[in-house]
Design a protein around this motif. Structure first.
Motif, PDB file in Angstrom:
ATOM      1  N   PRO A   1       0.816  -1.230   0.000  1.00 27.99           N
ATOM      2  CA  PRO A   1       0.000   0.000   0.000  1.00 27.99           C
ATOM      3  C   PRO A   1       0.842   1.271   0.000  1.00 27.99           C
ATOM      4  CG  PRO A   1      -0.939  -1.613   1.501  1.00 27.99           C
ATOM      5  CD  PRO A   1       0.393  -2.168   1.058  1.00 27.99           C
ATOM      6  N   GLY A   2       0.523   2.177  -0.895  1.00 32.24           N
ATOM      7  CA  GLY A   2       1.239   3.442  -1.008  1.00 32.24           C
ATOM      8  C   GLY A   2       2.444   3.418  -1.919  1.00 32.24           C
ATOM      9  N   THR A   3       2.797   2.261  -2.458  1.00 32.08           N
ATOM     10  CA  THR A   3       3.999   2.170  -3.286  1.00 32.08           C
ATOM     11  C   THR A   3       3.721   2.538  -4.744  1.00 32.08           C
ATOM     12  OG1 THR A   3       3.616  -0.186  -3.692  1.00 32.08           O
ATOM     13  CG2 THR A   3       5.071   0.403  -1.862  1.00 32.08           C
ATOM     14  N   LEU A   4       4.787   2.874  -5.434  1.00 32.13           N
ATOM     15  CA  LEU A   4       4.758   3.105  -6.878  1.00 32.13           C
ATOM     16  C   LEU A   4       5.626   2.028  -7.521  1.00 32.13           C
ATOM     17  CD1 LEU A   4       3.997   4.907  -9.325  1.00 32.13           C
ATOM     18  CD2 LEU A   4       6.113   6.193  -8.888  1.00 32.13           C
ATOM     19  N   LEU A   5       5.007   1.192  -8.350  1.00 35.29           N
ATOM     20  CA  LEU A   5       5.732   0.121  -9.022  1.00 35.29           C
ATOM     21  C   LEU A   5       5.897   0.436 -10.504  1.00 35.29           C
ATOM     22  CD1 LEU A   5       4.091  -3.117  -7.539  1.00 35.29           C
ATOM     23  CD2 LEU A   5       6.017  -1.780  -6.640  1.00 35.29           C
ATOM     24  N   ALA A   6       6.974  -0.063 -11.077  1.00 34.69           N
ATOM     25  CA  ALA A   6       7.197   0.032 -12.515  1.00 34.69           C
ATOM     26  C   ALA A   6       7.036  -1.360 -13.127  1.00 34.69           C
ATOM     27  CB  ALA A   6       8.597   0.572 -12.804  1.00 34.69           C
ATOM     28  N   THR A   7       6.631  -1.401 -14.383  1.00 34.53           N
ATOM     29  CA  THR A   7       6.441  -2.668 -15.070  1.00 34.53           C
ATOM     30  C   THR A   7       6.648  -2.478 -16.561  1.00 34.53           C
ATOM     31  OG1 THR A   7       4.934  -4.553 -15.349  1.00 34.53           O
ATOM     32  CG2 THR A   7       3.943  -2.360 -15.378  1.00 34.53           C
ATOM     33  N   GLY A   8       6.548  -3.569 -17.290  1.00 39.26           N
ATOM     34  CA  GLY A   8       6.608  -3.519 -18.750  1.00 39.26           C
ATOM     35  C   GLY A   8       5.653  -4.539 -19.315  1.00 39.26           C
ATOM     36  N   PHE A   9       4.936  -4.173 -20.357  1.00 37.25           N
ATOM     37  CA  PHE A   9       3.991  -5.105 -20.974  1.00 37.25           C
ATOM     38  C   PHE A   9       4.751  -6.182 -21.755  1.00 37.25           C
ATOM     39  CE2 PHE A   9       1.437  -0.988 -21.340  1.00 37.25           C
ATOM     40  CZ  PHE A   9       0.865  -1.156 -20.092  1.00 37.25           C
ATOM     41  N   PRO A  10       4.230  -7.399 -21.810  1.00 32.98           N
ATOM     42  CA  PRO A  10       4.897  -8.474 -22.558  1.00 32.98           C
ATOM     43  C   PRO A  10       4.599  -8.388 -24.059  1.00 32.98           C
ATOM     44  CG  PRO A  10       2.942  -9.336 -21.510  1.00 32.98           C
ATOM     45  CD  PRO A  10       3.051  -7.900 -21.067  1.00 32.98           C
TER      46      PRO A  10
ATOM     47  N   GLY B   1       9.463  -0.596  -6.730  1.00 28.41           N
ATOM     48  CA  GLY B   1       9.723  -1.941  -7.219  1.00 28.41           C
ATOM     49  C   GLY B   1       9.450  -2.044  -8.698  1.00 28.41           C
ATOM     50  N   PHE B   2       9.868  -3.163  -9.296  1.00 23.17           N
ATOM     51  CA  PHE B   2       9.737  -3.380 -10.739  1.00 23.17           C
ATOM     52  C   PHE B   2       9.493  -4.843 -10.994  1.00 23.17           C
ATOM     53  CE2 PHE B   2      12.063  -4.796 -14.595  1.00 23.17           C
ATOM     54  CZ  PHE B   2      11.286  -4.167 -15.561  1.00 23.17           C
ATOM     55  N   TRP B   3       8.671  -5.141 -12.003  1.00 22.70           N
ATOM     56  CA  TRP B   3       8.445  -6.534 -12.420  1.00 22.70           C
ATOM     57  C   TRP B   3       8.136  -6.556 -13.916  1.00 22.70           C
ATOM     58  CZ3 TRP B   3       3.467  -8.339 -13.988  1.00 22.70           C
ATOM     59  CH2 TRP B   3       2.440  -7.370 -13.881  1.00 22.70           C
ATOM     60  N   GLU B   4       8.591  -7.604 -14.594  1.00 25.28           N
ATOM     61  CA  GLU B   4       8.336  -7.723 -16.036  1.00 25.28           C
ATOM     62  C   GLU B   4       8.616  -9.153 -16.494  1.00 25.28           C
ATOM     63  OE1 GLU B   4       9.455  -5.608 -20.334  1.00 25.28           O
ATOM     64  OE2 GLU B   4       9.871  -4.554 -18.452  1.00 25.28           O
ATOM     65  N   PHE B   5       7.918  -9.550 -17.551  1.00 28.27           N
ATOM     66  CA  PHE B   5       8.113 -10.841 -18.210  1.00 28.27           C
ATOM     67  C   PHE B   5       9.152 -10.736 -19.332  1.00 28.27           C
ATOM     68  CE2 PHE B   5       3.849 -11.603 -16.606  1.00 28.27           C
ATOM     69  CZ  PHE B   5       3.710 -12.978 -16.509  1.00 28.27           C
ATOM     70  N   GLY B   6       9.889 -11.817 -19.573  1.00 34.55           N
ATOM     71  CA  GLY B   6      10.577 -12.058 -20.829  1.00 34.55           C
ATOM     72  C   GLY B   6      11.663 -11.088 -21.236  1.00 34.55           C
ATOM     73  N   LEU B   7      12.421 -10.580 -20.276  1.00 31.33           N
ATOM     74  CA  LEU B   7      13.518  -9.675 -20.611  1.00 31.33           C
ATOM     75  C   LEU B   7      14.758 -10.465 -21.031  1.00 31.33           C
ATOM     76  CD1 LEU B   7      12.992  -7.156 -17.702  1.00 31.33           C
ATOM     77  CD2 LEU B   7      12.615  -6.701 -20.135  1.00 31.33           C
ATOM     78  N   LYS B   8      15.698  -9.763 -21.651  1.00 35.02           N
ATOM     79  CA  LYS B   8      16.949 -10.370 -22.097  1.00 35.02           C
ATOM     80  C   LYS B   8      18.099  -9.916 -21.190  1.00 35.02           C
ATOM     81  CE  LYS B   8      15.172 -12.387 -25.740  1.00 35.02           C
ATOM     82  NZ  LYS B   8      15.088 -13.866 -25.815  1.00 35.02           N
TER      83      LYS B   8
ATOM     84  N   SER C   1      15.215 -16.958 -17.574  1.00 31.49           N
ATOM     85  CA  SER C   1      13.773 -16.875 -17.841  1.00 31.49           C
ATOM     86  C   SER C   1      13.359 -15.503 -18.342  1.00 31.49           C
ATOM     87  CB  SER C   1      12.987 -17.199 -16.562  1.00 31.49           C
ATOM     88  OG  SER C   1      13.133 -16.163 -15.598  1.00 31.49           O
ATOM     89  N   GLY C   2      14.090 -14.468 -17.925  1.00 31.12           N
ATOM     90  CA  GLY C   2      13.718 -13.103 -18.273  1.00 31.12           C
ATOM     91  C   GLY C   2      12.589 -12.545 -17.432  1.00 31.12           C
TER      92      GLY C   2
END
Length: 262
Positions: A149-158, A202-209, A239-240
């Motif tokens: 709660p209260g956090t700002l997360l970064a992500t990337g679409f697959p 924080g950050f989370w993403e699928f399929g990175l190199k 896994s990426g």
């Protein structure tokens, strides 16, 4: 300064000059589709040539893995440079000023040097293993927030793996319901640099190199955060699938992600 960090910074800045010049004359930039939804520009290639040329002047025998030109096995197998000359190509070709150069050096399999350079903002994120991380010479520290709660997360679409869309959106929904907000900027290397600098939690993403995350991982770790795969293990380079945050917040993020049986 670590001598190899100095060369990495020089290479990143040389690439940055190429990128800024191209950005100021986008109509002259050539673009082609490498694979579905995955683009490369003439500037990506020119920036990569600038990086490799800079590295080769000082270290002609080192191995190099670069996004556009692939692997170049040098004579000295103990040293391996991992390069993304322009992380955020889609932003670049659309005139969105958010992209970066990413350069990492592995010595005997361990990442020892990492640089992420934003040439538009002239922000240089750098790290040496065991010596902390910096942005333009100032020490970076990740945020210490322990709960979602209260956090700002970064992500990337697959976007390269759209078969993950349903799972991705389910995870996005569950995290989004807990956090203050989510950001999708278009450059994973900068997202990780921002985790290191405390700009996002924080950050989370699928399929990175590997070239997307090698430098960013060192920035994150040297700033007090962690990076794992979706199971909390160390398979993220293969896994990426990447999660990065301080240890307590990382645990919270993984609890949500693991519900989706990846």
């Amino acid at each position: 300064m670590h001598p190899m960090l100095n060369i990495a910074i020089r290479a990143a800045r040389n690439a940055g000059k190429v990128i800024v010049k191209g950005y100021e004359n986008l109509e002259a930039v050539e673009v082609e589709e490498k694979s579905l939804n995955d683009y490369v520009s003439s500037v990506d290639k020119e920036a990569e040539v600038a990086i490799i040329g800079t590295l080769r002047k000082s270290y002609p025998d080192h191995c190099i893995i670069a996004e556009e030109s692939g692997a170049d096995d040098g004579k000295d197998k103990d040293y391996q440079w991992i390069i993304d000359p322009l992380d955020g190509t889609t932003n670049f070709i659309h005139g969105i000023p958010h992209f970066s150069v990413s350069i990492a050096l592995k010595i005997k399999g361990r990442t020892e040097v990492g640089v992420v350079f934003d040439p538009i903002r002239n922000e240089l994120f750098s790290a040496v293993k065991g010596q902390g991380a910096q942005i333009n010479g100032y020490r970076t520290r990740t945020n210490t927030v322990a709960k979602l709660p209260g956090t700002l997360l970064a992500t990337g679409f697959p976007f390269k793996q759209k078969y993950h869309t349903e799972t991705y959106l389910n995870i996005f929904r569950d995290l989004f319901m807990e956090v203050a907000d989510m950001r999708r900027s278009g450059s994973a290397a900068l997202d990780l640099a921002y985790v290191a600098a405390g700009r996002v939690d924080g950050f989370w993403e699928f399929g990175l190199k590997p070239w997307d995350i090698a430098a960013g991982e060192l920035l994150v770790k040297e700033s007090g955060a962690m990076m794992t795969d979706f199971n909390g293990g160390n398979d993220h380079m293969k896994s990426g699938n990447v999660v990065a945050a301080n240890p307590k917040l990382l645990k919270e993020m993984l609890t949500v992600i693991r519900k989706h049986n990846l």
